[in-house]
Structures are given as C-alpha cells and as structure tokens.
Scaffold this active site. Structure first.
Site, PDB file in Angstrom:
ATOM      1  CG  ASP A 191     -19.513  33.430  47.732  1.00  0.00           C
ATOM      2  OD1 ASP A 191     -19.058  32.494  48.421  1.00  0.00           O
ATOM      3  OD2 ASP A 191     -19.456  33.431  46.488  1.00  0.00           O
ATOM      4  CG  HIS A 263     -19.650  29.489  47.319  1.00  0.00           C
ATOM      5  ND1 HIS A 263     -18.399  29.898  47.750  1.00  0.00           N
ATOM      6  CD2 HIS A 263     -19.425  28.753  46.195  1.00  0.00           C
ATOM      7  CE1 HIS A 263     -17.468  29.446  46.915  1.00  0.00           C
ATOM      8  NE2 HIS A 263     -18.055  28.737  45.965  1.00  0.00           N
ATOM      9  CD  GLU A 327     -15.615  26.900  43.759  1.00  0.00           C
ATOM     10  OE1 GLU A 327     -14.486  26.800  43.258  1.00  0.00           O
ATOM     11  OE2 GLU A 327     -16.000  27.909  44.364  1.00  0.00           O
TER      12      GLU A 327
END
Ligand code: TNX
Length: 528
Positions: A191, A263, A327
């Site tokens: 991440d 990410h 995202e």
C-alpha cells in the site's frame, strides 16, 4: 385437536428441541446437525487412536491436540490392529460433499470421518471444541454431528502495510482463523505506506519502499502531527513460504494482495519512473488516498508488475491473486501524455476504461499462469476483466452486479464487515478507530447473499470476509481486540445454515468457548 393446533404444537416442539440442541454444545460455528447421545466417551490412559495410512497425519495431529490439552500421550495404531473398544478413529469415506465430516462420540469410541482432507481437519477442530475446560475432566459428551460449510470463501483480511506484523503474529492470526474454520487469509501486502514482500528482482522495494520516515499521529486533520519515528518491515520470500505452509496445515488458502494501479506510493518512492510525473516521492506517512499512481501508459510499469507477480505466484500456490484496483485517482492520468497516448491507441473513451485496460492486461498475464484475479469493486468501472472475481466493499452493489454478470463475488461491505470500525456506540469507551460502528450483533445478523439476487445468481456469491485495516492498530494485541470475537460471529454466518442462527444462543456458546482464546493468550474484546 384441530389440524391447525397440531401443526402449531409440532412447530413449537421442534423449535424447543432445536434450541435444546444448541444449548448442549459450546460449538462455534454451530454444526449443520448435532444430536445429543445419552452417553459420551471417556478418554483414559488405555485409549488408542486408530487410523489408516491415508489419514495418519490427522491421527498424529489429534494425538498432539489431546496431549497438549489433557497431558496424555495416546498411541496411534494402524486400523488393522483390531482394537474393539476405547478408541478414537479417524478415516476417509467416500463422501463427495467438500469439507463435510461426521463425528460421533459414544461410550465405545469416537470416530471422525470425511471424504476429503479439509473435512477431517474440521472434524478434529470440532472435537477440540468439545474438550472439557479442565484437563482433569476427560469426558467427551455423547454426540452425533454431521457438518459442512455454507460458503466456500470464509475470509479474513489483514493489512500489513499500514502497520507491520511479524511472522509469529501472522501465525497467531491463522490460529484464530482455524479455530473458527475460516479458510481464506487475504494478506494485504502492499500500500502507499509500506511495501512488505521481498521481490528478488527489485531490491529497492525492501530497501526503500518497506520503510517510511514517520507516521501520522491520530486522524488526518488540517494540521497533521507526526511521530518522527522511522517505521518499516518486510517479509522475506522464505518467511512468506513458511506462512503458506503454516496456513496449508490449517486448510487456509492465502490470497496475497499486490495493489495496482493506485495505493502504490511506496513502490513509486523506490521506482519513480513508473509514475506519470517522475517523482520524487516518499513512502506515505499519513492515511488516505494519494494522487500518484502507477502510470498506465508506460510499458515499464507492466514489465515491473509482471516480474513482481511472477515471483508472487511462485510463493503463493492458491488460485486467486488480489490485484487491488480500489481508490485509484485519475488526476495524473488525465494530464499524462503517455496515458493519453495509450487511450488513443487502445481507443479507450475515458480514464475508467484505461483502468479497465490496466486490470485486463494483468488478468491476461495471470490467467496464463493458471491464476485468477480478484479485485475491489472499482474494477467494475470501465468494464470488468473477463474472468475477474469482485470483492464488494462499497456496500453490496458491486457484488450484485458481478453475480448478475456471472462473475464470482466475495461480500465484504464496510457495514458490517469492516472490523476496523467501532464495536461500541459510545466511541469514547473504545480505542481510536477509523470511524463507523459494527458491533458483534450486526456482524452476526449479516446475510451475505443479497435479496436482489435470484437463486442462480446467488451461486456466484462465494462467501464473505472480515477486513482488518490497520491505520489505527499499531500493535498486534490491538488487531486481536478488533478481530475477536467479530471473527467468530462471521464464522457462523459463513458456515452454519442461515435458518439456525440465533444470536442469544451464539453468545452463550461463545462465552463457554472463549476459554480457547484465553489459552491462546488472545486479547479479544470482552464484555459481550
Ligand atoms: C478503504 S477498502 C480502503 C483502505 C482503507 C480502508 C479503511 C479499500 C478497498 N480501501 O485503503 O484502509 O478504507 O477502512
């Protein structure tokens, strides 16, 4: 008596009997069928474990469990040894129902049989839940159990990027999962705030991406405050293989997650040429979503990710690889000449289609290696890759859409499957968490198959998963506090027949059963 009254009487009687069964045994998740027998089995110094060659390792596993609980080392004998009574037998039958087992305990013997290895393992797990609390008490209750899971994906996730957990801690997590017959460990390995898996071809991932210079204190705010402490950690390939083997022994499959295209800041800190702007970057130090993501126009990005996935596939033998997909802001792609060129060349109408192109390319690569991809529900945007499974987290809609398109789905909606949310309505009473409110009762009441689906569509729901994002869980004891006992509630949702669920009864069984977690030293949340 009228027919109507007779029916009413029969229903009441059957409900009473059902609850009666439940009250008998402190099993979690509760079996499909558990009948009390009038008398049980007593383990003595003369008891023998009996097995054929095929199930020998299970007999040894049972021997170890009995020895560590009762302090009694029972001999294991070949089943031709003609032991007539006072034995515990494990064996394979020809049952074809995956993961099912039968367990009987009566005054002459205990036997556990199953058609496959997972079934025998679950049978032994159930037997250990029937052990009396005190090692001096060797009475196993009389019972006939026939049992099998409702769903094939009974998942727990752990974010090891935001905070790093050691190999020993991961093993504990797997132990807790195996206690409740959970069978998929979704290992969130990369991440923005840290890259954890060692990749031999790209050593800077461990040297640079696995480290961050400091960490945000508290929640993000207008004036963020940082702790000033360098933080990091990574898993060597040997360690990851050790975890794979440890999980396999407990019939847990590991689904590793390598996040893309978003990410990705930690990776970009080491390899900034894979971004749209060229950087420079630092591994993320605060929580949230970062604008800098992998460049989708750059061929080097794909070479890099394919090399990484090649090494990952060699470590993790399971079918599924999680490729993230969530995202991913499109702001850099919109301004990047390479990304815009790619869109022209591939006739993609917007950046969502560019994300879809990205994921489809990775899917093709992994499919050729015999793997399947699963991604967060954003992978539906711009067109779902042909064979992809979807993990529905922004509610249930992603799972519904996937199932209607005949794609497999795993349900993990924020409410109630995010175990980083609060467990008490009065947040002041709880340690800092990300927000939300997912109490034990809500997890227990969850139904993974959305009402909107018809019976055929419902078969695409593989199961559900509890997610443990660790922004606000710096130490493993805190992970235990957030995951337990919500994991136990989810296990019953995923294993037991929906019609048999009863929260009050679950709580009572859990209270009796929780000693197993005490013995394991788990910092579970008390007061349920
Ligand atoms: C959203 S769930 C995220 C994570 C965060 C989490 C916090 C998902 C696919 N993305 O990056 O850690 O919320 O609850």
């Amino acid at each position: 008596m009228s027919a109507y009254r007779l029916l009413f009487f029969a229903i009441t009687l059957s409900l009473t009997l059902n609850t009666g069964f439940c009250q008998e045994f402190a099993l979690v998740p509760y079996p499909v069928k558990a009948e009390k027998l009038s008398k049980g089995f007593v383990i003595t110094e003369q008891t023998v474990i009996v097995s054929s060659k095929e199930s020998w390792d299970f007999a040894v596993m049972l021997q170890e469990k009995i020895s560590s609980h009762f302090g009694l080392k029972l001999p294991v004998k070949d089943e031709n040894a003609r032991v007539k009574t006072n034995f515990i037998r494990v064996w394979f039958n020809s049952d074809t129902l995956a993961s099912s087992y039968t367990l009987e305990s009566n005054p002459q013997y205990i036997e556990i049989y199953a058609g496959d290895r997972a079934g025998l393992f679950y049978g032994i797990t159930t037997l250990t839940q029937l052990f009396p609390d005190s090692p001096a008490d060797r009475n196993i209750p009389g019972v006939f159990i026939h049992d099998y899971p409702r769903f094939s994906w009974r998942g727990m996730h752990l974010d090891c990027s935001r905070h790093f957990f050691t190999i020993e801690e991961i093993k504990k997590y797997l132990d807790y999962m195996s206690l409740y017959k959970m069978n998929v460990f979704h290992w969130h390995l990369t991440d923005d705030q840290g890259w954890r898996p060692e990749i031999k071809k790209y050593p800077l991932l461990t040297q640079i991406s696995s480290q961050r210079k400091e960490t945000l204190v508290g929640r993000p705010s207008a004036n963020n405050c940082y702790d000033g402490n360098p933080y990091g950690g990574y898993y060597t390939q040997e360690e990851m293989k050790e975890i794979v083997a440890y999980a396999a022994k407990r019939h847990i499959t590991i689904v590793p997650e390598i996040e893309m295209p978003g990410h990705a800041l930690a990776a970009l800190a080491a390899y900034p040429q894979l971004s749209c702007t060229g950087g420079p970057f630092e591994t993320g130090t605060y929580w949230g979503v970062y604008d800098d993501v992998f460049c989708a126009g750059n061929e080097e990005t794909f070479r890099f990710l394919e090399d990484i996935l090649t090494e990952i596939c060699e470590i993790f033998p399971g079918t599924y690889i999680h490729i993230g997909g969530d995202e991913c802001p499109k702001i850099r792609w919109e301004k990047c000449p390479k990304c815009q060129q790619r869109m022209k060349d591939e006739k993609l109408k917007d950046e969502h289609e560019l994300q879809s192109y990205f994921i489809q390319r990775i899917e093709k690569f992994l499919n050729a290696k015999g793997k399947q991809i699963i991604g967060w529900d954003e992978i539906l945007e711009g067109g779902l890759a042909p064979n992809a499974a979807v993990m529905s987290w922004r509610g249930t809609q992603g799972g519904i859409e996937a199932a209607r398109m005949k794609h497999y789905a795993v349900m993990s909606p924020g409410n109630p499957c995010y175990f980083d949310h609060y467990q008490h309505s009065d947040k002041e009473k709880e340690p800092l968490a990300i927000g939300g409110y997912n109490p034990l009762a809500a997890v227990y009441a969850y139904e993974p198959v959305p009402e909107e689906l018809n019976a055929e569509e419902a078969t695409y729901i593989m199961g559900a998963q509890g997610n443990v994002w660790t922004e606000y869980m710096p130490v493993f004891s805190h992970v235990e506090y957030m995951a337990l006992p919500r994991m136990a509630a989810l296990s019953e949702v995923l294993w037991s027949p929906a019609s048999e669920r009863n929260y009050e009864d679950f709580l009572r069984r859990l209270r009796n059963q929780i000693k197993q977690l005490d013995i394991m030293g788990a910092n579970y949340r008390k007061g349920f």
